[in-house]
Design a protein around this motif. Sequence first.
Motif, mmCIF file in Angstrom:
data_model
loop_
_atom_site.group_PDB
_atom_site.id
_atom_site.type_symbol
_atom_site.label_atom_id
_atom_site.label_comp_id
_atom_site.label_asym_id
_atom_site.label_seq_id
_atom_site.Cartn_x
_atom_site.Cartn_y
_atom_site.Cartn_z
ATOM 1 N N MET A 278 73.836 21.646 31.958
ATOM 2 C CA MET A 278 74.334 22.877 31.684
ATOM 3 C C MET A 278 74.791 23.677 32.714
ATOM 4 N N ARG A 279 75.885 24.359 32.580
ATOM 5 C CA ARG A 279 76.550 24.951 33.866
ATOM 6 C C ARG A 279 76.886 26.404 33.142
ATOM 7 N N GLU A 280 76.507 27.188 34.209
ATOM 8 C CA GLU A 280 76.767 28.784 33.910
ATOM 9 C C GLU A 280 77.772 29.425 34.700
ATOM 10 N N PHE A 281 78.810 30.060 34.103
ATOM 11 C CA PHE A 281 79.923 30.379 34.710
ATOM 12 C C PHE A 281 80.088 32.048 34.704
ATOM 13 N N LYS A 282 80.783 32.736 35.576
ATOM 14 C CA LYS A 282 81.321 33.949 35.252
ATOM 15 C C LYS A 282 82.524 33.929 34.665
ATOM 16 N N CYS A 283 82.747 34.428 33.664
ATOM 17 C CA CYS A 283 83.844 34.582 32.484
ATOM 18 C C CYS A 283 84.092 35.963 32.115
ATOM 19 N N GLN A 284 85.435 35.817 31.726
ATOM 20 C CA GLN A 284 85.993 37.292 31.562
ATOM 21 C C GLN A 284 86.561 36.864 29.823
ATOM 22 N N ARG A 285 86.307 37.815 28.996
ATOM 23 C CA ARG A 285 86.654 37.669 27.665
ATOM 24 C C ARG A 285 87.567 38.950 27.050
ATOM 25 N N CYS A 286 88.800 38.467 26.528
ATOM 26 C CA CYS A 286 89.503 39.612 26.090
ATOM 27 C C CYS A 286 88.935 40.188 24.593
ATOM 28 N N SER A 287 88.642 41.534 24.857
ATOM 29 C CA SER A 287 88.309 42.146 23.741
ATOM 30 C C SER A 287 89.160 42.265 22.493
ATOM 31 N N LYS A 288 90.220 42.237 22.805
ATOM 32 C CA LYS A 288 91.282 42.185 21.734
ATOM 33 C C LYS A 288 91.371 40.709 20.816
ATOM 34 N N CYS A 289 91.745 39.651 21.679
ATOM 35 C CA CYS A 289 92.153 38.478 21.043
ATOM 36 C C CYS A 289 91.003 37.556 21.106
ATOM 37 N N GLY A 290 90.014 37.604 22.079
ATOM 38 C CA GLY A 290 88.958 36.689 22.241
ATOM 39 C C GLY A 290 89.117 35.599 23.242
ATOM 40 N N TYR A 291 90.458 35.636 24.076
ATOM 41 C CA TYR A 291 90.744 34.733 24.897
ATOM 42 C C TYR A 291 89.688 34.479 25.943
ATOM 43 N N VAL A 292 89.142 33.637 26.560
ATOM 44 C CA VAL A 292 88.121 33.461 27.584
ATOM 45 C C VAL A 292 88.621 32.847 28.844
ATOM 46 N N LYS A 293 88.504 33.320 30.058
ATOM 47 C CA LYS A 293 88.870 32.907 31.210
ATOM 48 C C LYS A 293 87.608 32.672 31.963
ATOM 49 N N ARG A 294 87.598 31.537 32.227
ATOM 50 C CA ARG A 294 86.501 31.193 32.976
ATOM 51 C C ARG A 294 86.639 31.027 34.567
ATOM 52 N N GLY A 295 85.634 31.739 35.264
ATOM 53 C CA GLY A 295 85.652 31.962 36.905
ATOM 54 C C GLY A 295 84.728 31.039 37.582
ATOM 55 N N GLU A 296 84.156 31.506 38.692
ATOM 56 C CA GLU A 296 83.378 30.452 39.380
ATOM 57 C C GLU A 296 81.941 30.072 38.857
ATOM 58 N N GLU A 297 81.559 28.746 39.047
ATOM 59 C CA GLU A 297 80.450 28.154 38.543
ATOM 60 C C GLU A 297 79.154 29.229 39.217
ATOM 61 N N ILE A 298 78.322 29.598 38.501
ATOM 62 C CA ILE A 298 77.064 30.277 39.006
ATOM 63 C C ILE A 298 75.848 29.444 39.272
#
Length: 84
Positions: free
Chosen positions: A54-74
Amino acid sequence: VGTLEYPDKIQHTVVFYYICELMEDEGIEPYCDHTFVSGTGYDHTKTSDGGCIMREFKCQRCSKCGYVKRGEEISRHIYVTCPH
């Protein structure tokens, strides 16, 4: 916001529970002017010996379309036997 309970019985609060079934470029709206909200995402990988990672990442999610950008592994948790 959700919670995730690991086998150690500690509950971890998460902002986006499993938002990162890591669909990084899948489902992106090409004409969306993204509005990103920061959160945490997870990635689950089964191993051939019956365990998992199980890997945990910082992520950002677009509140309009749901697109997810994965950031660095935590963090990364390796299980000998997969409890998921």
